[in-house]
Design a protein around this motif. Sequence first.
Motif, PDB file in Angstrom:
ATOM      1  N   ASP A  32     -15.441   3.046  -6.972  1.00  0.00           N
ATOM      2  CA  ASP A  32     -14.750   2.031  -7.778  1.00  0.00           C
ATOM      3  C   ASP A  32     -15.767   1.080  -8.394  1.00  0.00           C
TER       4      ASP A  32
ATOM      5  N   GLU B  23      -8.545  -3.718 -10.585  1.00  0.00           N
ATOM      6  CA  GLU B  23      -9.647  -3.058  -9.872  1.00  0.00           C
ATOM      7  C   GLU B  23     -10.401  -4.006  -8.952  1.00  0.00           C
TER       8      GLU B  23
ATOM      9  N   GLU C 283      -4.106   3.137  -8.732  1.00  0.00           N
ATOM     10  CA  GLU C 283      -4.745   4.187  -9.539  1.00  0.00           C
ATOM     11  C   GLU C 283      -3.682   4.978 -10.309  1.00  0.00           C
TER      12      GLU C 283
ATOM     13  N   GLU D 186      -8.273   8.847 -12.949  1.00  0.00           N
ATOM     14  CA  GLU D 186      -7.483   7.935 -12.120  1.00  0.00           C
ATOM     15  C   GLU D 186      -6.524   8.741 -11.239  1.00  0.00           C
TER      16      GLU D 186
HETATM   17 FE   LIG Z   1     -10.527   4.589 -10.266  1.00  0.00          FE
END
Ligand SMILES: [Fe+2]
Lengths: 95, 251, 312
Positions: free
Chosen positions: C129, C158, C75, C45
């Motif tokens: 992603d 996300e 992130e 991340e």
């Molecule tokens: Fe990510």
Amino acid sequence: MSTNEWPLWEVFIRSKQGLNHKHVGSLRAPDATLALENARDVYTRRSEGISIWVVESAQIHATDIDEAASFFEPSDTKIYRHPTFYEVPDGVKHM
Amino acid sequence: MQESALFEYVLRLSDDSLILAQRLGEWCGHGPILEEDIALTNISLDLIGQAISLYDLAAALEGKGRDHDQLAYLRYENEYKNVLLVEQPNGDFAMTLLRQFFFDAFRLPLYEALMQSPVEQLAAIAAKSVKETRYHLKHSSEWVIRMGDGTEESHQRAQAAIDHLWRYTNELFYEDAHDHALQAAGKVPAMAEIQAKWMATVTSILSEATLEIPKNNWKFDGGREGRHSEHMGYLLSDLQYMQRAYPNMEW
Amino acid sequence: MTQAEQERRFQEKIDREIKIEPNDWMPDEYRQTLVRQISQHAHSEIVGMLPEGNWITRAPNLRRKAVLLAKVQDEAGHGLYLYSAVETLGTSREQTIDDLHTGKAKYSSIFNYPALTWADIGTIGWLVDGAAIMNQVALCRTSYGPYARAMVKICKEESFHQRQGYESLIKLCSGTPQQKAMAQDAMNRFWWPALMMFGPSDAESTHSDQSIKWKIKRFTNDELRQSFVDATVAQAEILGLTIPDPNLKWNEARGHYDFSEINWDEFWQVVKGNGPCNKERLAARIKAKEDGAWVRDAATAFAKKRAMKKSA
Ligand SMILES: [Fe+2]
Ligand SMILES: [Fe+2]
Ligand SMILES: [Fe+2]
């Protein structure tokens, strides 16, 4: 030189009026003021809260996992504390 | 005259927000600790939001059919009217936070005053932005105090940042004929009033931080008239890269 | 209780879908596997912020700039949630990060590829992603409580990452030929590295069996990779982009797409540090930590001074 990591804080958020503060996660901060500000930025970026509590993780006292049985099982047997323990005739309403 | 004066006034506010947001965006991914990385990005996002609203207003006042992106991306360097302070490079964390602090301490009383402006759209933007700015000032002040009254190194870095940035602070209160026309019409506050409040904030926070206001009173300006520092061209090269390399495309 | 008895009870809990919590008894190897996997995830991340972060100052309009900033900021939050999950296993964030900086800990090799054009930003959102989400959704039901909870929060956040990327590519693909070509070029460079994100094939994967048994992982690398390919083909068609694989073909019998073998040499080279940006990524993270040391020290010193004043 920098091995003094900032202390860990636990973050609790009230998502709206009328609800309890709920544990949402933790973060690092040097003091309570910045812990609150960091909690705002980390945990309420999408309007998740209207009130924040932070507590230094070291200040939390928890039950001992090894004593869980003696702590919690006694209440399991007291089923008479739950309304479903009692039988009420079919016709009775609002109870 | 007043329309164009107001356009100029709003453009200055917009450019200040945009250019500072651009600088803060450079920190994303490089902050001293994750929590602060996230905090700086939040401030940058607030400023971009303010810039969009302000450019929209400026575009409407101008009435030439430009939109906020054309104003933000497609002007020449000497058409940007931001103060020199906001275009200064990030430097270390002390330089960034002191720059932020000097700016926030100026922006907060300015927005508070503009909330009373009879120019409704401007008052509305000020009312929304004042909450964000109050938080920015709180956050930057907290850090100025911690750096000033932290370690010897942090104290020195904070003082060095103040000594460097001080020369750019006077320009925050720049006034010219545009301002005077708007002030006379009761649309915007006099800068002397804002400067007094700024000075009170700066004096109190720096003293709590055990930091000093520099004796050197040499003042730089020019940004409000479109004369920038050497840093500005590089900043704009990044900002405008896509729009200049691929003209007339939508993204 | 004997070790064997404890292990039996532990496995029984797992089998009954009861989550394991921080202070519960757990096999050392379970703990180590979690620390390795969660910290690897956390590092991904954080290192993942760098290629996209490069484009924040160059985003082509204000809306895209704000979206990208918010995305990269998320992130950072994800990294933070995951480092916190590792801390519940008794390994501090500082220790975890040091392991990254000394090269002991790994992160997703996708982030060792450069983001060269604006189309890469859309493509990363869509494919990278997208692949991450495929993994993460599966992990929302992982057996370790703090990891599962972090995953639920992450998955919620996300959902906009992939969409913003796809939306940005729609603009490019319905734009000028130059924009479309830019998108195809990004697709060509990111497709294979995106497939590599699911890790080595099941035959090669050393930790897979035990992790499945402990329900740390719920699906194997190859299963997830297949789901990703199956889901992505139609999305590419809508964009009008060509997936750079001549062998990509619907297999009626399997009910899945067939695709070419991944270039595992490249995969292992990048994992070992020989990708195009490995050195730069690590150097950037180390620099951030070192440059920030005095800031963290200052705040600690200040907190101590204030605490002393208070108690005096
Ligand atoms: Fe990510
Ligand atoms: Fe993420
Ligand atoms: Fe993401």
